[in-house]
Design an enzyme around this catalytic site. Structure first.
Site, PDB file in Angstrom:
ATOM      1  N   ASP A   1     108.815  21.073  68.502  1.00 54.83           N
ATOM      2  CA  ASP A   1     107.404  21.252  68.833  1.00 54.83           C
ATOM      3  C   ASP A   1     106.888  19.937  69.410  1.00 54.83           C
ATOM      4  O   ASP A   1     107.228  18.864  68.906  1.00 54.83           O
ATOM      5  CB  ASP A   1     106.636  21.578  67.534  1.00 54.83           C
TER       6      ASP A   1
ATOM      7  N   ASP B   1     102.282  22.333  72.077  1.00 51.29           N
ATOM      8  CA  ASP B   1     101.088  22.706  71.315  1.00 51.29           C
ATOM      9  C   ASP B   1      99.792  22.515  72.104  1.00 51.29           C
ATOM     10  O   ASP B   1      99.609  21.493  72.782  1.00 51.29           O
ATOM     11  CB  ASP B   1     101.053  21.806  70.067  1.00 51.29           C
TER      12      ASP B   1
ATOM     13  N   GLU C   1     101.941  26.597  74.581  1.00 54.43           N
ATOM     14  CA  GLU C   1     100.899  27.302  73.843  1.00 54.43           C
ATOM     15  C   GLU C   1      99.635  27.033  74.643  1.00 54.43           C
ATOM     16  O   GLU C   1      99.065  25.944  74.579  1.00 54.43           O
ATOM     17  CB  GLU C   1     100.760  26.772  72.417  1.00 54.43           C
TER      18      GLU C   1
ATOM     19  N   HIS D   1     103.294  31.085  63.148  1.00 52.27           N
ATOM     20  CA  HIS D   1     102.740  30.404  61.972  1.00 52.27           C
ATOM     21  C   HIS D   1     101.208  30.343  61.982  1.00 52.27           C
ATOM     22  O   HIS D   1     100.620  29.803  61.052  1.00 52.27           O
ATOM     23  CB  HIS D   1     103.312  28.990  61.908  1.00 52.27           C
ATOM     24  N   ASP D   2     100.575  30.854  63.036  1.00 52.39           N
ATOM     25  CA  ASP D   2      99.105  30.872  63.085  1.00 52.39           C
ATOM     26  C   ASP D   2      98.553  32.293  62.960  1.00 52.39           C
ATOM     27  O   ASP D   2      97.341  32.498  63.002  1.00 52.39           O
ATOM     28  CB  ASP D   2      98.604  30.307  64.425  1.00 52.39           C
TER      29      ASP D   2
HETATM   30  C1  NOJ Z   1      98.256  25.194  67.426  1.00 57.11           C
HETATM   31  C2  NOJ Z   1      99.248  25.209  66.312  1.00 57.11           C
HETATM   32  O1  NOJ Z   1     100.078  26.311  66.438  1.00 57.11           O
HETATM   33  C3  NOJ Z   1      98.459  25.203  65.037  1.00 57.11           C
HETATM   34  O2  NOJ Z   1      99.253  25.451  63.910  1.00 57.11           O
HETATM   35  C4  NOJ Z   1      97.751  23.887  64.937  1.00 57.11           C
HETATM   36  O3  NOJ Z   1      96.915  23.894  63.807  1.00 57.11           O
HETATM   37  C5  NOJ Z   1      96.902  23.601  66.178  1.00 57.11           C
HETATM   38  N1  NOJ Z   1      97.552  23.948  67.404  1.00 57.11           N
HETATM   39  C6  NOJ Z   1      96.528  22.141  66.256  1.00 57.11           C
HETATM   40  O4  NOJ Z   1      97.652  21.376  66.567  1.00 57.11           O
END
Ligand code: NOJ
Length: 558
Positions: free
Chosen positions: A99, A200, A257, A330-331
């Site tokens: 990541d 990210d 992302e 994971h989100d």
């Molecule tokens: C996206 C990530 O997937 C998430 O887990 C994170 O909290 C935020 N970006 C901030 O880095």
């Protein structure tokens, strides 16, 4: 349309390292734990892993707050452990992707420490510091994790900016020196032999330089910062330079992302000369809430709406490039809990319907740990049981917006990022065999019946269903068509049926999913179709009419 690339053939498994496997008994998953479990992943058949951040970090946002880009966080192990992981993975023919978090660092990063403690330090300009306005914050932007994006600098009439938590100050990409440090860091990692990165929050790199207040959109008097910090004009300069100074020098995979990218901008992001190999599209993943971070704005979505979003995404991506297909990460909450609205099908049937639905879409499939076991959400009784910072924020914001504590807890239970972060259940022993110690986050209550050991041994499990899908996409005679074939929606079918073709010059496959708890029917082109995969005992048809049971899912060759 882009040329064929190696990363289109991969099946990527996402590992949340804190919760995968704890080798040293401290209750937290680690790199040695991943090494131990690579054989399990090989058995499943995946070809690449993406590991969420393992760098040095105070772990306020579980590693998305990095205090040293080139160091490994102690709780995960050492650089030597990572080197060992790369060696073992290579032996098993599994590629490794890490990541990359470059929109912000931790406030404990040395750059920030220098910058905040010394106004004359060159590191101050590595971050975004602004004067206070009338003794208050420079503007009314709300951070993604709640509260103002501004945090006061002690003993100065100044604030620093954080789009996420206050312990995640945003880097100032306007500064060329900072940019160069970031490029060197990325190249150092790529030189180590990584396959590439998941990148990210990359659409947040550019901020509107006016820093003007906007009309508030909540009872807190603030307004989401997304309007002025996400995918802003000028970001193309940063993303092009990033690509040229780093990724383009390597034959690597880059998965952005990139929330907030419009479809008419897709070619800049993922076209032949795009910034990234592929980006995640969240437009259908977030169908259950109006806006990704306001969990109290729930929707009453229908399968038809979901299908339209999904297919629109496939069509738009197909015009210019390549997609990254996922139903969990994971989100996000667990997919079965989100998309299978009838609880009595939140089991193998629902899980396999979702699996078949997304896995054969055009794009690289991602599997999030535990998804292959059919894991579902948990129910927590109190906000104190949550670890995730955005869960806590969403709970209090909901109450602020007039909901009761009970309602607020319900929103969080449905959406909490902890839903997918619970430790991985390896077997039915204490703590699901995840750790000998005390797990950092409690497991789901149902691990005795849903765990890896049982599913590996049960030929009818979801694990074995995923294994078969991977086998078909990666190693069977259908590999070419399922990877490179075109995507085409099957039209004129019932609203609750999600069906598409994958085809090339002389072959045609069809995916059929009845995404509802009602029986249904679909008319197919031929009655001598061949069934490649399905999730009930047998496919029932009357010539060209297939009778579908609730959540039935079929892959056929026409
Ligand atoms: C996206 C990530 O997937 C998430 O887990 C994170 O909290 C935020 N970006 C901030 O880095």
């Amino acid at each position: 349309m882009i040329d064929k690339k190696w990363w289109q053939e991969e099946v990527i498994y996402q590992i949340y390292p804190r919760s995968f496997y704890d080798e040293n008994g401290d209750g937290i998953g680690d790199i040695k734990g991943i090494i131990k479990k690579l054989d399990y992943l090989k058995e499943l058949g995946i070809t690449m892993i993406w590991i969420c951040p393992i760098y040095k970090s105070p772990m306020v946002d579980n590693g998305y707050d990095i205090s040293d880009y080139l160091g490994i966080n102690k709780e995960f192990g050492t650089m030597n452990d990572l080197d060992q992981l790369l060696i073992k993975a290579e032996q098993l023919d599994i590629k490794v992707m890490l990541d990359l978090v470059i929109n912000h660092t931790s406030d404990e990063h040395i750059w920030f420490q220098e910058g905040i403690n010394n106004p004359d330090s060159p590191y101050r300009d590595y971050y975004i510091f602004k004067d206070s306005v009338d003794g208050k914050e420079p503007n009314n932007w709300r951070s993604i994790f709640g509260g103002s994006v501004w945090e006061k600098v002690p003993n100065e009439e100044k604030y620093y900016m954080h789009v996420f938590d206050k312990k995640q100050p945003d880097l100032n990409f306007e500064n060329p020196k900072l940019r160069n440090e970031i490029y060197n860091m990325i190249n150092t990692w790529l030189d180590k032999g990584l396959a590439g990165f998941r990148i990210d929050s990359i659409t947040f790199l550019k901020k509107d330089q006016n820093f003007e207040s906007l009309k508030s959109d909540g009872n807190d008097g603030l307004v989401t910062c997304k309007y002025k910090t996400r995918n802003q004009p000028g970001i193309e300069v940063f993303l092009n330079e990033l690509k040229e100074k780093t990724f383009n020098k390597y034959d690597c995979i880059t998965v952005g992302e990139a929330p907030g990218v419009r479809y008419d901008e897709l070619s800049e992001f993922i076209g032949e000369d795009g910034y990234f190999s592929m980006i995640f599209d969240f437009k259908y993943a977030d169908i259950d809430v109006e806006s990704g971070s306001d969990w109290f704005k729930r929707t009453n979505w229908t399968t038809k709406e979901f299908k339209d979003l999904l297919f629109n995404s496939q069509n738009e991506i197909q015009k210019v490039g390549w997609g990254a297909n996922f139903i969990e990460n994971h989100d996000q909450p667990r997919a079965i809990s989100k998309f299978i609205t009838d609880e009595s099908y939140q089991n193998f049937i629902g899980g396999s319907a979702l699996a078949l639905m997304y896995f054969f879409l055009r794009g690289t499939p991602f599997i999030y740990q535990g998804q292959e076991l059919g894991m579902t959400n948990f129910q927590r009784q109190s906000i104190n049981e949550f670890n995730d910072i955005s869960s806590v924020d969403n709970y209090y914001r909901s109450i602020d917006e007039g909901f009761t504590e009970e309602e607020a807890l319900q929103f969080v239970n449905l959406r909490s990022r902890d839903n997918t972060r619970t430790p991985f259940p390896w077997d039915n022993t204490k703590n699901g065999g995840f750790t000998n110690g005390t797990p950092w986050l409690s497991l789901t209550e149902y691990y005795p019946s849903t765990n890896a050991l049982d599913e590996v041994n049960n030929t009818n499990s979801l694990f074995n269903f995923y294994k078969k899908m991977i086998e078909i996409r990666t190693f069977s005679k259908y590999k070419d068509i399922l990877t490179f074939g075109t995507f085409q929606e099957v039209e004129n079918v019932s609203e609750n049926i999600i069906s598409y073709y994958r085809q090339n010059n002389n072959e045609k496959l069809q995916v059929i999913i009845n995404l509802s708890n009602q029986s249904n029917q679909i008319n197919v082109e031929k009655n001598d179709f061949k069934v490649i995969m399905h999730n009930y005992e047998k496919v029932v048809n009357n010539n060209q009419i297939i009778n579908l049971k609730p959540y039935e899912a079929i892959l056929i060759e026409l």
